[in-house]
Design a protein around this motif. Structure first.
Motif, PDB file in Angstrom:
ATOM      1  N   SER A 124       0.831  -1.216   0.000  1.00  0.00           N
ATOM      2  CA  SER A 124       0.000   0.000   0.000  1.00  0.00           C
ATOM      3  C   SER A 124       0.860   1.259   0.000  1.00  0.00           C
ATOM      4  CB  SER A 124      -0.992   0.009   1.171  1.00  0.00           C
ATOM      5  OG  SER A 124      -0.343   0.267   2.396  1.00  0.00           O
ATOM      6  N   LYS A 125       1.975   1.232   0.758  1.00  0.00           N
ATOM      7  CA  LYS A 125       2.881   2.388   0.770  1.00  0.00           C
ATOM      8  C   LYS A 125       3.505   2.602  -0.606  1.00  0.00           C
ATOM      9  CE  LYS A 125       5.326   1.078   4.314  1.00  0.00           C
ATOM     10  NZ  LYS A 125       6.310   0.936   5.397  1.00  0.00           N
ATOM     11  N   ILE A 126       3.991   1.521  -1.201  1.00  0.00           N
ATOM     12  CA  ILE A 126       4.620   1.623  -2.523  1.00  0.00           C
ATOM     13  C   ILE A 126       3.603   2.115  -3.547  1.00  0.00           C
ATOM     14  CG2 ILE A 126       5.603   0.272  -4.424  1.00  0.00           C
ATOM     15  CD1 ILE A 126       6.979  -1.453  -2.215  1.00  0.00           C
ATOM     16  N   THR A 127       2.402   1.551  -3.501  1.00  0.00           N
ATOM     17  CA  THR A 127       1.350   1.951  -4.442  1.00  0.00           C
ATOM     18  C   THR A 127       1.014   3.424  -4.274  1.00  0.00           C
ATOM     19  OG1 THR A 127       0.425  -0.282  -4.447  1.00  0.00           O
ATOM     20  CG2 THR A 127      -1.025   1.509  -5.190  1.00  0.00           C
ATOM     21  N   TYR A 128       0.799   3.852  -3.031  1.00  0.00           N
ATOM     22  CA  TYR A 128       0.447   5.248  -2.774  1.00  0.00           C
ATOM     23  C   TYR A 128       1.533   6.189  -3.282  1.00  0.00           C
ATOM     24  CZ  TYR A 128      -0.376   9.669  -0.481  1.00  0.00           C
ATOM     25  OH  TYR A 128      -0.553  11.017  -0.243  1.00  0.00           O
ATOM     26  N   TYR A 129       2.768   5.946  -2.894  1.00  0.00           N
ATOM     27  CA  TYR A 129       3.841   6.869  -3.268  1.00  0.00           C
ATOM     28  C   TYR A 129       4.162   6.814  -4.759  1.00  0.00           C
ATOM     29  CZ  TYR A 129       4.384   8.286   1.520  1.00  0.00           C
ATOM     30  OH  TYR A 129       4.131   8.819   2.754  1.00  0.00           O
ATOM     31  N   LEU A 130       4.013   5.653  -5.379  1.00  0.00           N
ATOM     32  CA  LEU A 130       4.219   5.554  -6.818  1.00  0.00           C
ATOM     33  C   LEU A 130       3.172   6.390  -7.563  1.00  0.00           C
ATOM     34  CD1 LEU A 130       5.797   4.234  -9.138  1.00  0.00           C
ATOM     35  CD2 LEU A 130       4.110   2.397  -9.090  1.00  0.00           C
ATOM     36  N   HIS A 135       1.911  11.263 -10.294  1.00  0.00           N
ATOM     37  CA  HIS A 135       0.875  12.309 -10.410  1.00  0.00           C
ATOM     38  C   HIS A 135       1.527  13.695 -10.373  1.00  0.00           C
ATOM     39  CE1 HIS A 135      -2.866  14.514  -9.664  1.00  0.00           C
ATOM     40  NE2 HIS A 135      -2.222  15.105  -8.669  1.00  0.00           N
ATOM     41  N   ILE A 136       2.413  13.913  -9.427  1.00  0.00           N
ATOM     42  CA  ILE A 136       3.062  15.226  -9.270  1.00  0.00           C
ATOM     43  C   ILE A 136       3.943  15.537 -10.489  1.00  0.00           C
ATOM     44  CG2 ILE A 136       4.788  16.520  -7.939  1.00  0.00           C
ATOM     45  CD1 ILE A 136       3.657  15.035  -5.420  1.00  0.00           C
ATOM     46  N   ILE A 137       4.784  14.601 -10.880  1.00  0.00           N
ATOM     47  CA  ILE A 137       5.691  14.835 -12.011  1.00  0.00           C
ATOM     48  C   ILE A 137       4.905  15.112 -13.291  1.00  0.00           C
ATOM     49  CG2 ILE A 137       7.399  13.742 -13.530  1.00  0.00           C
ATOM     50  CD1 ILE A 137       8.457  12.313 -10.949  1.00  0.00           C
ATOM     51  N   LEU A 138       3.892  14.286 -13.550  1.00  0.00           N
ATOM     52  CA  LEU A 138       3.120  14.461 -14.776  1.00  0.00           C
ATOM     53  C   LEU A 138       2.231  15.700 -14.730  1.00  0.00           C
ATOM     54  CD1 LEU A 138       2.299  10.750 -15.618  1.00  0.00           C
ATOM     55  CD2 LEU A 138       3.991  12.252 -16.703  1.00  0.00           C
ATOM     56  N   SER A 139       1.808  16.122 -13.537  1.00  0.00           N
ATOM     57  CA  SER A 139       1.009  17.352 -13.450  1.00  0.00           C
ATOM     58  C   SER A 139       1.841  18.569 -13.846  1.00  0.00           C
ATOM     59  CB  SER A 139       0.417  17.531 -12.043  1.00  0.00           C
ATOM     60  OG  SER A 139       1.424  17.826 -11.098  1.00  0.00           O
ATOM     61  N   ILE A 140       3.133  18.495 -13.621  1.00  0.00           N
ATOM     62  CA  ILE A 140       4.030  19.575 -14.056  1.00  0.00           C
ATOM     63  C   ILE A 140       4.246  19.488 -15.570  1.00  0.00           C
ATOM     64  CG2 ILE A 140       6.398  20.461 -13.893  1.00  0.00           C
ATOM     65  CD1 ILE A 140       6.334  19.435 -10.910  1.00  0.00           C
ATOM     66  N   ALA A 141       4.487  18.281 -16.054  1.00  0.00           N
ATOM     67  CA  ALA A 141       4.759  18.082 -17.487  1.00  0.00           C
ATOM     68  C   ALA A 141       3.548  18.401 -18.350  1.00  0.00           C
ATOM     69  CB  ALA A 141       5.204  16.641 -17.731  1.00  0.00           C
ATOM     70  N   VAL A 142       2.350  18.169 -17.820  1.00  0.00           N
ATOM     71  CA  VAL A 142       1.147  18.314 -18.641  1.00  0.00           C
ATOM     72  C   VAL A 142       0.770  19.787 -18.880  1.00  0.00           C
ATOM     73  CG1 VAL A 142      -0.763  18.262 -16.949  1.00  0.00           C
ATOM     74  CG2 VAL A 142      -0.975  17.018 -19.102  1.00  0.00           C
ATOM     75  N   ILE A 143       1.272  20.691 -18.071  1.00  0.00           N
ATOM     76  CA  ILE A 143       0.935  22.115 -18.241  1.00  0.00           C
ATOM     77  C   ILE A 143       1.298  22.601 -19.644  1.00  0.00           C
ATOM     78  CG2 ILE A 143       1.375  24.487 -17.461  1.00  0.00           C
ATOM     79  CD1 ILE A 143       1.809  23.280 -14.613  1.00  0.00           C
ATOM     80  N   PRO A 144       2.575  22.532 -20.057  1.00  0.00           N
ATOM     81  CA  PRO A 144       2.881  23.020 -21.407  1.00  0.00           C
ATOM     82  C   PRO A 144       2.236  22.158 -22.491  1.00  0.00           C
ATOM     83  CG  PRO A 144       4.811  21.963 -20.450  1.00  0.00           C
ATOM     84  CD  PRO A 144       3.781  22.072 -19.356  1.00  0.00           C
ATOM     85  N   MET A 145       2.077  20.872 -22.218  1.00  0.00           N
ATOM     86  CA  MET A 145       1.506  19.986 -23.225  1.00  0.00           C
ATOM     87  C   MET A 145       0.058  20.359 -23.537  1.00  0.00           C
ATOM     88  SD  MET A 145       3.242  16.452 -21.990  1.00  0.00           S
ATOM     89  CE  MET A 145       2.862  15.533 -23.465  1.00  0.00           C
ATOM     90  N   VAL A 146      -0.729  20.614 -22.497  1.00  0.00           N
ATOM     91  CA  VAL A 146      -2.128  21.024 -22.695  1.00  0.00           C
ATOM     92  C   VAL A 146      -2.170  22.370 -23.407  1.00  0.00           C
ATOM     93  CG1 VAL A 146      -4.230  21.803 -21.503  1.00  0.00           C
ATOM     94  CG2 VAL A 146      -3.109  19.684 -20.793  1.00  0.00           C
ATOM     95  N   LEU A 147      -1.365  23.305 -22.951  1.00  0.00           N
ATOM     96  CA  LEU A 147      -1.398  24.647 -23.531  1.00  0.00           C
ATOM     97  C   LEU A 147      -0.942  24.651 -24.992  1.00  0.00           C
ATOM     98  CD1 LEU A 147      -0.145  26.716 -20.471  1.00  0.00           C
ATOM     99  CD2 LEU A 147      -2.494  26.487 -21.310  1.00  0.00           C
ATOM    100  N   PHE A 148       0.118  23.908 -25.306  1.00  0.00           N
ATOM    101  CA  PHE A 148       0.558  23.846 -26.703  1.00  0.00           C
ATOM    102  C   PHE A 148      -0.440  23.074 -27.576  1.00  0.00           C
ATOM    103  CE2 PHE A 148       4.945  25.072 -25.315  1.00  0.00           C
ATOM    104  CZ  PHE A 148       5.095  26.136 -26.190  1.00  0.00           C
ATOM    105  N   SER A 149      -1.013  22.011 -27.042  1.00  0.00           N
ATOM    106  CA  SER A 149      -2.036  21.267 -27.799  1.00  0.00           C
ATOM    107  C   SER A 149      -3.203  22.181 -28.134  1.00  0.00           C
ATOM    108  CB  SER A 149      -2.533  20.068 -26.987  1.00  0.00           C
ATOM    109  OG  SER A 149      -1.507  19.138 -26.788  1.00  0.00           O
ATOM    110  N   TYR A 150      -3.642  22.950 -27.137  1.00  0.00           N
ATOM    111  CA  TYR A 150      -4.750  23.879 -27.362  1.00  0.00           C
ATOM    112  C   TYR A 150      -4.352  24.960 -28.378  1.00  0.00           C
ATOM    113  CZ  TYR A 150      -8.608  27.042 -26.604  1.00  0.00           C
ATOM    114  OH  TYR A 150      -9.701  27.840 -26.809  1.00  0.00           O
ATOM    115  N   LEU A 151      -3.140  25.475 -28.243  1.00  0.00           N
ATOM    116  CA  LEU A 151      -2.659  26.516 -29.150  1.00  0.00           C
ATOM    117  C   LEU A 151      -2.648  26.018 -30.600  1.00  0.00           C
ATOM    118  CD1 LEU A 151      -1.428  29.353 -29.595  1.00  0.00           C
ATOM    119  CD2 LEU A 151       0.824  28.300 -29.206  1.00  0.00           C
ATOM    120  N   HIS A 152      -2.186  24.798 -30.811  1.00  0.00           N
ATOM    121  CA  HIS A 152      -2.156  24.260 -32.172  1.00  0.00           C
ATOM    122  C   HIS A 152      -3.565  24.187 -32.770  1.00  0.00           C
ATOM    123  CE1 HIS A 152       2.058  23.637 -31.877  1.00  0.00           C
ATOM    124  NE2 HIS A 152       1.985  22.624 -31.027  1.00  0.00           N
TER     125      HIS A 152
END
Length: 192
Positions: A124-130, A135-152
């Motif tokens: 449960s600890k491994i699952t939660y932290y994984l 979630h945190i890393i991808l939430s940062i990465a998805v910001i420019p991706m969403v904005l550029f996708s929308y811009l295109h």
């Protein structure tokens, strides 16, 4: 030929890059700020619902575009973007006014006691932290991706929009859905 410096599209791209850097830094800084005397402990359930709604609407937007309902798809994506901003505001407000919750901290002491550690399985600890870390890393990465996708799409460059969204959509969906899972896993440990 128009200069890149005077091209409005160049300015929008610079703004997207700036937002993609500033937003995660601002969120990290806000974690260091604590506003006392304000009770916003009700917010995690609200921003979990916002994440759930975003995930559902992303699926609806995908179905809409597959059915060639372009206006519906566009409207739903705009709602998802607004929901993402609303989520971010609620998330930051909660963390600026509340102590962080530790996974497994049954008594709310802010640290894991021996009896609390004994109740947690390694899985449960491994699952939660994984899930939390991705979630945190991808939430940062998805910001420019969403904005550029929308811009295109906004620029009418639909080939580029489709290429971007093949990566952006699954990541955005994962961030929204995993936010709900993280909430469900940590919610028993919230102290009200």
């Amino acid at each position: 030929m128009e200069s890149t410096q005077n091209n409005p599209k160049h300015g929008i791209r610079k703004l997207i890059i700036a937002l993609s850097i500033v937003i995660p830094i601002a969120v990290a800084v806000c974690f260091k700020v604590k506003i006392e005397g304000v009770d916003l402990t009700f917010l995690p359930s609200i921003y979990a619902c916002i994440n759930a709604l975003t995930a559902i609407l992303l699926v609806v937007a995908l179905v809409a575009i597959k059915q060639k309902k372009i206006s519906l798809h566009e409207a739903i994506i705009k709602v998802c973007m607004v929901l993402s901003v609303l989520f971010l505001l609620c998330y930051v407000a909660y963390h600026m006014t509340s102590d962080s919750t530790i996974y497994g901290d049954l008594d709310g002491s802010g640290e894991l006691e021996k009896y609390e550690l004994a109740t947690l399985s390694s899985a449960s600890k491994i699952t939660y932290y994984l899930i939390l870390i991705t979630h945190i890393i991808l939430s940062i990465a998805v910001i420019p991706m969403v904005l550029f996708s929308y811009l295109h799409a906004w620029e009418g460059n639909y080939d580029k929009h489709r290429k971007w969204t093949k990566i952006t959509w699954p990541l955005w969906f994962y961030v929204a859905a995993s936010g709900v899972i993280v909430y469900l896993m940590i919610s028993p440990y919230y102290q009200h």
